[in-house]
Design a protein around this motif. Sequence first.
Motif, PDB file in Angstrom:
ATOM      1  N   ARG A 176      17.447  24.971  82.407  1.00  0.00           N
ATOM      2  CA  ARG A 176      17.918  23.809  83.162  1.00  0.00           C
ATOM      3  C   ARG A 176      19.092  23.149  82.435  1.00  0.00           C
ATOM      4  O   ARG A 176      19.038  21.985  82.049  1.00  0.00           O
ATOM      5  CB  ARG A 176      16.787  22.799  83.351  1.00  0.00           C
ATOM      6  CG  ARG A 176      15.585  23.357  84.110  1.00  0.00           C
ATOM      7  CD  ARG A 176      14.470  22.331  84.184  1.00  0.00           C
ATOM      8  NE  ARG A 176      13.326  22.844  84.916  1.00  0.00           N
ATOM      9  CZ  ARG A 176      12.178  22.159  85.082  1.00  0.00           C
ATOM     10  NH1 ARG A 176      12.061  20.939  84.566  1.00  0.00           N
ATOM     11  NH2 ARG A 176      11.176  22.698  85.758  1.00  0.00           N
ATOM     12  N   VAL A 177      20.148  23.893  82.278  1.00  0.00           N
ATOM     13  CA  VAL A 177      21.309  23.401  81.540  1.00  0.00           C
ATOM     14  C   VAL A 177      22.317  22.812  82.519  1.00  0.00           C
ATOM     15  O   VAL A 177      22.923  23.547  83.302  1.00  0.00           O
ATOM     16  CB  VAL A 177      21.966  24.540  80.733  1.00  0.00           C
ATOM     17  CG1 VAL A 177      23.080  23.980  79.850  1.00  0.00           C
ATOM     18  CG2 VAL A 177      20.931  25.254  79.891  1.00  0.00           C
ATOM     19  N   SER A 178      22.453  21.509  82.484  1.00  0.00           N
ATOM     20  CA  SER A 178      23.492  20.861  83.300  1.00  0.00           C
ATOM     21  C   SER A 178      24.709  20.599  82.428  1.00  0.00           C
ATOM     22  O   SER A 178      24.599  20.416  81.211  1.00  0.00           O
ATOM     23  CB  SER A 178      22.969  19.535  83.872  1.00  0.00           C
ATOM     24  OG  SER A 178      22.770  18.587  82.833  1.00  0.00           O
ATOM     25  N   MET A 179      25.862  20.556  83.048  1.00  0.00           N
ATOM     26  CA  MET A 179      27.096  20.329  82.305  1.00  0.00           C
ATOM     27  C   MET A 179      27.088  18.939  81.669  1.00  0.00           C
ATOM     28  O   MET A 179      27.576  18.750  80.550  1.00  0.00           O
ATOM     29  CB  MET A 179      28.289  20.479  83.245  1.00  0.00           C
ATOM     30  CG  MET A 179      29.619  20.512  82.528  1.00  0.00           C
ATOM     31  SD  MET A 179      29.740  21.924  81.404  1.00  0.00           S
ATOM     32  CE  MET A 179      31.356  21.624  80.695  1.00  0.00           C
ATOM     33  N   ALA A 180      26.524  17.967  82.371  1.00  0.00           N
ATOM     34  CA  ALA A 180      26.479  16.600  81.839  1.00  0.00           C
ATOM     35  C   ALA A 180      25.641  16.542  80.560  1.00  0.00           C
ATOM     36  O   ALA A 180      26.031  15.920  79.567  1.00  0.00           O
ATOM     37  CB  ALA A 180      25.920  15.647  82.885  1.00  0.00           C
ATOM     38  N   LEU A 181      24.474  17.197  80.595  1.00  0.00           N
ATOM     39  CA  LEU A 181      23.605  17.210  79.419  1.00  0.00           C
ATOM     40  C   LEU A 181      24.283  17.917  78.255  1.00  0.00           C
ATOM     41  O   LEU A 181      24.262  17.428  77.116  1.00  0.00           O
ATOM     42  CB  LEU A 181      22.279  17.909  79.754  1.00  0.00           C
ATOM     43  CG  LEU A 181      21.354  18.199  78.564  1.00  0.00           C
ATOM     44  CD1 LEU A 181      20.883  16.908  77.922  1.00  0.00           C
ATOM     45  CD2 LEU A 181      20.163  19.055  78.987  1.00  0.00           C
ATOM     46  N   LEU A 182      24.885  19.053  78.544  1.00  0.00           N
ATOM     47  CA  LEU A 182      25.519  19.833  77.495  1.00  0.00           C
ATOM     48  C   LEU A 182      26.688  19.070  76.865  1.00  0.00           C
ATOM     49  O   LEU A 182      26.821  19.005  75.638  1.00  0.00           O
ATOM     50  CB  LEU A 182      26.008  21.166  78.060  1.00  0.00           C
ATOM     51  CG  LEU A 182      26.312  22.281  77.057  1.00  0.00           C
ATOM     52  CD1 LEU A 182      25.098  22.602  76.212  1.00  0.00           C
ATOM     53  CD2 LEU A 182      26.798  23.523  77.789  1.00  0.00           C
ATOM     54  N   LEU A 183      27.522  18.466  77.699  1.00  0.00           N
ATOM     55  CA  LEU A 183      28.667  17.723  77.189  1.00  0.00           C
ATOM     56  C   LEU A 183      28.216  16.516  76.357  1.00  0.00           C
ATOM     57  O   LEU A 183      28.749  16.254  75.274  1.00  0.00           O
ATOM     58  CB  LEU A 183      29.549  17.262  78.351  1.00  0.00           C
ATOM     59  CG  LEU A 183      30.792  16.449  77.980  1.00  0.00           C
ATOM     60  CD1 LEU A 183      31.707  17.249  77.060  1.00  0.00           C
ATOM     61  CD2 LEU A 183      31.538  16.004  79.227  1.00  0.00           C
ATOM     62  N   THR A 184      27.196  15.805  76.859  1.00  0.00           N
ATOM     63  CA  THR A 184      26.682  14.646  76.120  1.00  0.00           C
ATOM     64  C   THR A 184      26.122  15.055  74.771  1.00  0.00           C
ATOM     65  O   THR A 184      26.405  14.424  73.744  1.00  0.00           O
ATOM     66  CB  THR A 184      25.603  13.929  76.940  1.00  0.00           C
ATOM     67  OG1 THR A 184      26.150  13.499  78.184  1.00  0.00           O
ATOM     68  CG2 THR A 184      25.058  12.733  76.188  1.00  0.00           C
ATOM     69  N   ALA A 185      25.315  16.118  74.765  1.00  0.00           N
ATOM     70  CA  ALA A 185      24.693  16.565  73.519  1.00  0.00           C
ATOM     71  C   ALA A 185      25.736  17.034  72.512  1.00  0.00           C
ATOM     72  O   ALA A 185      25.638  16.737  71.312  1.00  0.00           O
ATOM     73  CB  ALA A 185      23.695  17.684  73.809  1.00  0.00           C
TER      74      ALA A 185
END
Length: 423
Positions: free
Chosen positions: A109-118
């Motif tokens: 469940r990899v969203s771009m928003a989560l990845l960019l934030t992390a």
Amino acid sequence: MTPAVAEPAPAAHRPHARRDIRLFWCAGTCDALGSQASGLVLPLLLIGLGRSPAEVGTIAGLSAAVTLVLGPLAAVPADRGARQRVMVGAALVGAAAMGCVAGAVWAGRVSMALLLTAVLVERCATACYEAASLGTVALVCPPTEHRRVLSRLQAGERGALLLGPALGGLLFQAGRWLPFLADAVSYAVAAGCVRAMRTDLSAPGERRPEAAARRRPGWRALVAEAGAGLALVRRTPFLRLALVWVSVVNALLVALYYATVFALQGAGRAAELGLLLALSGAAGLAGSLLAPRLAGRHSARAVLVAVSWLMVPPAAALVMARQIWQYGLLFGLLCALTPLATVALQARILQLTPPALQARTGTVLATAAGTLAALAPVLAGLSAGRAGSRATFLGCAALLAGLALYATTAAPDRTHGTVQGQA
């Protein structure tokens, strides 16, 4: 009045020096190894999620910008007595960010928003950790051990640079989430190592007086204090020389590497770049390990001038290279020479910088070097596109010769004595 540089405590008063240096080395090496492992596969993960190369490059650029901007600000609390707390807290934040990425990838469940934030949170944590770590060596070990300890720390980082990508690739093949878990674990190990250090990392005079704390409110005070390191560099000739030398050499090494990439692509041998990186990494590791023995008996000025001139012939000889082993040999020689001067410079910088300005002065040098290195690929690409890789090699060699001449004339004949500084 501006107080003189405080003399470091003698070795006899540092009962935990050897143990703490081992812990500090372990923290830095583990951190670098994990970052290299995850840094290699992050673009692969993004591309696998359907992101374009432009988006991948944008994320990388944002990450670099965050590191350059936040580092000088994070150095202020470190210099004011919170060095250990900043390092531990930053490492734990980095572990949490990479742990979130690993969990999301594992769950699919990899969203771009989560990845960019992390990724941005992890880069902020790294910037704070690196800024706070500057000056730790001066507080833990006596000046006579600086070159030896700095060379070991640099060797650990170069070893991580050599092994990290291979580890990341192997873990990525086993599971796309594993490199990020390894990075999270490496941050946790770093936090534990720094937390276990027994040396007082807040040197006398670092803590901010209450009167000074009330002088300027909020961000104005933080920005003013962050600029104290720049002020020290501007008024200290050897620190100015170190800033110019480190920034230019780092940028030219990056430019030479990209010029080599363009030359090999033109010859249809782009797949052999991995061998070039391995050779240069091994050469840099060897140079770091040999630095105390080869340069330990000479002044920082003598080492700097000698290395500056010795780097010119290999850079110029890249014009005549045709085979991958020739590029590897010449580029490896450059990478082996650089640590000799870097270790000598870092040791002298520690001696010249007041305890209350160690982190802020170090971030000035790191920010300048990072900014110029970030521009180097663009400039190398423009030069290679218009004049060709051979002309780019010659241009870099000419700049190295100019830098060597500058080091010869600008380096003070005597680099002993104290510097006046003010927190």
